[in-house]
Design an enzyme around this catalytic site. Structure first.
Site, PDB file in Angstrom:
ATOM      1  N   CYS A  10       1.377  -1.880   0.234  1.00  0.00           N
ATOM      2  CA  CYS A  10      -0.313  -0.184   0.149  1.00  0.00           C
ATOM      3  C   CYS A  10       1.019   0.958   0.404  1.00  0.00           C
ATOM      4  O   CYS A  10       1.908   1.008  -0.145  1.00  0.00           O
ATOM      5  CB  CYS A  10      -0.978   0.427   0.868  1.00  0.00           C
ATOM      6  SG  CYS A  10       0.318   0.416   2.354  1.00  0.00           S
ATOM      7  N   CYS A  82      -4.554   0.065  -2.522  1.00  0.00           N
ATOM      8  CA  CYS A  82      -4.515   1.221  -3.047  1.00  0.00           C
ATOM      9  C   CYS A  82      -4.333   1.425  -4.529  1.00  0.00           C
ATOM     10  O   CYS A  82      -3.372   0.933  -5.068  1.00  0.00           O
ATOM     11  CB  CYS A  82      -4.377   1.618  -1.897  1.00  0.00           C
ATOM     12  SG  CYS A  82      -1.996   1.921  -2.299  1.00  0.00           S
ATOM     13  N   CYS A  89       3.889   1.645  -7.852  1.00  0.00           N
ATOM     14  CA  CYS A  89       4.783   0.815  -8.131  1.00  0.00           C
ATOM     15  C   CYS A  89       6.038   0.245  -9.075  1.00  0.00           C
ATOM     16  O   CYS A  89       5.577   0.445 -10.153  1.00  0.00           O
ATOM     17  CB  CYS A  89       4.178  -1.238  -7.474  1.00  0.00           C
ATOM     18  SG  CYS A  89       4.727  -2.190  -7.158  1.00  0.00           S
TER      19      CYS A  89
END
Length: 147
Positions: A10, A82, A89
């Site tokens: 997250c 999320c 990422c």
């Protein structure tokens, strides 16, 4: 067959991914290797610890850490919790599967202490549902692959 490695991710690694790691370790035992991290490391949220303890899951020893390339290399499955983590990422290796199961950040809820606790409890319960889903899908896949 090698143990499947799951990484929950997250934004701040203070609530959602820490709760997911706690639930996964409780529900899976040693069946899978489980870690969590964040795009940033914002420390552990005390309300997250409290509501998890209420459910019998101790996450107090977990540390807030920032995701790194070694962790992404390690993971067989990356579960983003999320939209920010999904978008931010870094590029994954081709062997890492990715699953996006977004949740609202309970730390952003504004209201009374009772209302904040209610938001954290709701998130805790939704995370448990998502973790149960992930584990059941991995178990089903393992059964199919073993035939």
């Amino acid at each position: 067959m090698d143990t499947i490695r799951i990484l929950f991710l997250c934004t701040g690694h203070s609530c959602r991914s820490q709760m997911a790691e706690g639930w996964a370790k409780k529900l899976a035992g040693n069946e899978f290797e489980i870690r969590s991290a964040g795009i940033e490391a914002r420390g552990q949220n005390l309300l997250a610890r409290q509501v998890m303890a209420e459910a019998g899951v101790d996450i107090s020893a977990q540390e807030s850490i920032r995701v790194n390339g070694e962790m992404l290399e390690w993971a067989d499955l990356l579960v983003t919790l999320c939209d920010n983590a999904e978008e931010q990422c870094p590029v994954l290796n081709p062997h890492t599967a990715r699953l996006h199961l977004p949740l609202t950040d309970p730390a952003k809820y504004r209201g009374s202490e009772a209302e904040k606790l209610a938001a954290f409890r709701e998130t805790r319960d939704k995370i448990r549902q998502r973790v149960v889903y992930v584990l059941s899908e991995l178990r089903a896949k393992a059964v199919v692959n073993s035939r």
